[in-house]
Design a protein around this motif. Sequence first.
Motif, mmCIF file in Angstrom:
data_model
loop_
_atom_site.group_PDB
_atom_site.id
_atom_site.type_symbol
_atom_site.label_atom_id
_atom_site.label_comp_id
_atom_site.label_asym_id
_atom_site.label_seq_id
_atom_site.Cartn_x
_atom_site.Cartn_y
_atom_site.Cartn_z
ATOM 1 N N SER A 240 0.910 -1.116 0.313
ATOM 2 C CA SER A 240 0.171 -0.192 0.182
ATOM 3 C C SER A 240 0.987 1.051 0.200
ATOM 4 C CB SER A 240 -1.021 -0.075 1.302
ATOM 5 O OG SER A 240 -0.398 0.611 2.442
ATOM 6 N N HIS A 241 2.269 1.275 0.775
ATOM 7 C CA HIS A 241 2.739 2.078 0.387
ATOM 8 C C HIS A 241 4.313 2.788 -1.493
ATOM 9 C CE1 HIS A 241 1.096 2.731 4.793
ATOM 10 N NE2 HIS A 241 1.472 4.039 3.989
ATOM 11 N N LEU A 242 3.901 1.646 -1.461
ATOM 12 C CA LEU A 242 4.981 1.558 -3.363
ATOM 13 C C LEU A 242 4.932 3.007 -3.697
ATOM 14 C CD1 LEU A 242 5.375 -2.297 -3.073
ATOM 15 C CD2 LEU A 242 7.290 -0.888 -2.125
ATOM 16 N N ALA A 243 5.666 3.728 -4.004
ATOM 17 C CA ALA A 243 5.189 4.590 -4.709
ATOM 18 C C ALA A 243 4.899 3.860 -6.774
ATOM 19 C CB ALA A 243 6.240 5.452 -5.023
ATOM 20 N N VAL A 244 5.929 3.238 -7.141
ATOM 21 C CA VAL A 244 6.550 2.844 -7.810
ATOM 22 C C VAL A 244 6.530 1.030 -8.475
ATOM 23 C CG1 VAL A 244 7.247 4.522 -9.806
ATOM 24 C CG2 VAL A 244 8.389 2.742 -8.391
ATOM 25 N N HIS A 245 6.979 0.305 -7.572
ATOM 26 C CA HIS A 245 7.525 -0.652 -7.743
ATOM 27 C C HIS A 245 5.787 -1.865 -7.404
ATOM 28 C CE1 HIS A 245 9.433 -4.742 -7.482
ATOM 29 N NE2 HIS A 245 8.139 -5.462 -7.016
ATOM 30 N N GLY A 246 5.673 -2.610 -8.482
ATOM 31 C CA GLY A 246 4.665 -3.436 -8.580
ATOM 32 C C GLY A 246 3.409 -2.671 -9.183
ATOM 33 N N ARG A 247 3.200 -1.273 -9.642
ATOM 34 C CA ARG A 247 2.593 0.193 -10.736
ATOM 35 C C ARG A 247 2.524 0.296 -11.531
ATOM 36 N NH1 ARG A 247 1.579 4.079 -8.081
ATOM 37 N NH2 ARG A 247 -0.591 4.001 -7.530
ATOM 38 N N ALA A 248 3.108 -0.883 -12.252
ATOM 39 C CA ALA A 248 3.634 -0.155 -14.002
ATOM 40 C C ALA A 248 1.627 -0.642 -15.094
ATOM 41 C CB ALA A 248 3.738 -1.652 -15.017
ATOM 42 N N GLY A 249 1.754 0.812 -15.460
ATOM 43 C CA GLY A 249 0.582 1.536 -15.922
ATOM 44 C C GLY A 249 -0.495 1.950 -15.123
ATOM 45 N N GLN A 250 -0.292 2.055 -13.740
ATOM 46 C CA GLN A 250 -1.125 3.418 -13.392
ATOM 47 C C GLN A 250 0.268 4.390 -12.651
ATOM 48 O OE1 GLN A 250 -2.155 1.615 -9.367
ATOM 49 N NE2 GLN A 250 -1.074 -0.552 -10.048
ATOM 50 N N ALA A 251 -0.463 5.268 -12.865
ATOM 51 C CA ALA A 251 -0.411 6.754 -12.451
ATOM 52 C C ALA A 251 0.851 7.230 -11.159
ATOM 53 C CB ALA A 251 -1.248 7.540 -11.904
ATOM 54 N N CYS A 252 1.496 7.914 -11.664
ATOM 55 C CA CYS A 252 2.958 8.798 -10.415
ATOM 56 C C CYS A 252 2.245 9.109 -9.521
ATOM 57 C CB CYS A 252 3.740 9.020 -10.953
ATOM 58 S SG CYS A 252 5.334 9.821 -10.258
ATOM 59 N N PRO A 253 2.546 8.732 -7.750
ATOM 60 C CA PRO A 253 1.666 9.261 -7.010
ATOM 61 C C PRO A 253 2.015 10.748 -6.758
ATOM 62 C CG PRO A 253 3.107 8.108 -6.280
ATOM 63 C CD PRO A 253 3.087 7.317 -7.723
ATOM 64 N N VAL A 254 3.345 11.024 -7.448
ATOM 65 C CA VAL A 254 4.355 12.469 -7.645
ATOM 66 C C VAL A 254 3.422 13.720 -9.241
ATOM 67 C CG1 VAL A 254 6.631 13.425 -7.491
ATOM 68 C CG2 VAL A 254 6.189 11.689 -6.598
ATOM 69 N N CYS A 255 3.616 12.497 -9.483
ATOM 70 C CA CYS A 255 3.792 13.662 -11.036
ATOM 71 C C CYS A 255 2.642 13.145 -11.367
ATOM 72 C CB CYS A 255 4.752 13.873 -11.668
ATOM 73 S SG CYS A 255 5.222 12.159 -13.006
ATOM 74 N N GLY A 256 1.917 12.741 -11.954
ATOM 75 C CA GLY A 256 0.927 11.511 -12.835
ATOM 76 C C GLY A 256 1.173 11.256 -13.978
ATOM 77 N N LEU A 269 11.351 -4.127 -13.206
ATOM 78 C CA LEU A 269 11.800 -3.224 -12.587
ATOM 79 C C LEU A 269 11.011 -1.768 -12.769
ATOM 80 C CD1 LEU A 269 13.320 -0.656 -14.412
ATOM 81 C CD2 LEU A 269 15.088 -1.617 -14.047
ATOM 82 N N GLN A 270 9.981 -0.960 -12.202
ATOM 83 C CA GLN A 270 8.771 0.439 -12.161
ATOM 84 C C GLN A 270 10.268 1.277 -12.032
ATOM 85 O OE1 GLN A 270 8.165 -2.979 -10.327
ATOM 86 N NE2 GLN A 270 8.275 -4.073 -12.001
ATOM 87 N N TYR A 271 9.471 2.262 -12.744
ATOM 88 C CA TYR A 271 9.984 3.559 -12.395
ATOM 89 C C TYR A 271 9.055 4.727 -13.253
ATOM 90 C CZ TYR A 271 11.036 3.721 -17.469
ATOM 91 O OH TYR A 271 10.676 3.356 -19.172
ATOM 92 N N CYS A 272 9.468 5.928 -13.073
ATOM 93 C CA CYS A 272 8.481 6.833 -13.882
ATOM 94 C C CYS A 272 9.400 7.699 -14.621
ATOM 95 C CB CYS A 272 8.299 7.792 -12.140
ATOM 96 S SG CYS A 272 7.140 9.317 -12.972
ATOM 97 N N PRO A 273 8.728 7.582 -16.217
ATOM 98 C CA PRO A 273 9.366 8.404 -16.875
ATOM 99 C C PRO A 273 9.822 10.130 -16.360
ATOM 100 C CG PRO A 273 8.014 6.823 -18.020
ATOM 101 C CD PRO A 273 8.168 6.936 -16.635
ATOM 102 N N THR A 274 8.949 10.237 -15.798
ATOM 103 C CA THR A 274 8.804 11.589 -15.705
ATOM 104 C C THR A 274 10.047 12.648 -14.575
ATOM 105 O OG1 THR A 274 6.685 12.961 -16.798
ATOM 106 C CG2 THR A 274 7.600 14.160 -15.310
ATOM 107 N N CYS A 275 9.742 11.432 -13.367
ATOM 108 C CA CYS A 275 10.865 11.614 -12.087
ATOM 109 C C CYS A 275 11.882 10.806 -12.315
ATOM 110 C CB CYS A 275 9.519 11.405 -11.329
ATOM 111 S SG CYS A 275 8.890 11.296 -10.365
ATOM 112 N N GLN A 276 11.968 10.616 -13.074
ATOM 113 C CA GLN A 276 13.420 9.571 -12.984
ATOM 114 C C GLN A 276 14.538 9.173 -13.804
ATOM 115 O OE1 GLN A 276 11.228 6.317 -11.409
ATOM 116 N NE2 GLN A 276 13.067 5.529 -10.955
ATOM 117 N N THR A 277 13.879 9.946 -14.879
ATOM 118 C CA THR A 277 14.611 9.171 -16.922
ATOM 119 C C THR A 277 14.178 10.897 -17.464
ATOM 120 O OG1 THR A 277 12.946 8.645 -17.951
ATOM 121 C CG2 THR A 277 14.933 6.911 -16.802
ATOM 122 N N GLY A 278 13.921 11.756 -16.944
ATOM 123 C CA GLY A 278 13.351 12.983 -17.839
ATOM 124 C C GLY A 278 12.063 12.931 -18.779
#
Length: 292
Positions: A240-256, A269-278
């Motif tokens: 319930s407290h994971l921001a990206v891991h296991g949440r592929a396809g869902q909205a990033c809680p930081v940037c959307g 692995l899971q990541y947010c393109p806006t937050c992490q990879t430009g």
Amino acid sequence: MPELPEVHALALDLRGRLRDRAITRIHVPQFSALKTFDPPVQALEGTLVDDVSRHGKFLDIEASGLHLIVHLARAGWVRWREQLPATPPRPSTKSTVAVRVELDDADPDAGRGFDLTEAGTKKSLAVYVVRRPADVPGIASLGPDPLAEEFTLDRFRQILAAEGRKQIKGVLRHQGTIAGIGNAYSDEILHAARMSPFKPADLTEEESQVLYDALRSTLTDAVARSEGMAASELKGEKKSHLAVHGRAGQACPVCGDTVREVSFADSSLQYCPTCQTGGKPLADRRMSKLLK
């Protein structure tokens, strides 16, 4: 897979339940889980539990000078039982019970204890009975604990310098480099630090400070949330407290932005393109092959 925060909470929970209790019987229906033979597992029967602690992702139940060490691997867990079944567990491909530990009890009908269970067909749960924790190869080779006082920023920078151009995701996960961080929390730490998982480990001083702070805060917060929880509650708390891991396809809680995934042979692995990879999606070779 249980990682440092969950194993820490499991150790606290079991310490409260087991300390000063006698181990009366141990059953090992999944004999492949037992990785040692000297001392024999029966040597624990009749011992008193002195403490329960952890080493990285290893649980350590210390009893009268012996140590029952458990590595839960990917699908293992600890299931406390207020009432054990009347019949002992038997070897079975359908059963998830790998080891059962029976405890003494003032009430002869109570039959309290716990099971070490493992779901799935890939059996990786490992149990050791040793005289010293360092007799377990995986513990002897562990890197420093990231929540220990001696794990300073300078120590972290020394580790990164030694790893050079290795990808930072792999550096965080490697147990011989830093103990206790796995796939999930390495994703979470890198998201908090706003860094690509493929970024080389030779960071600038400013970047290493950011990553160090993210590492310490992510793990410290997870430990604080899980302390005092029973084993049955920990999996849900973590998820319930994971921001990206296991949440592929869902909205990033930081940037959307949409959380993306990179798949490998036996993990992802899971990541947010806006937050992490430009804003640029990372290449997923596995998916690229499927689309050809």
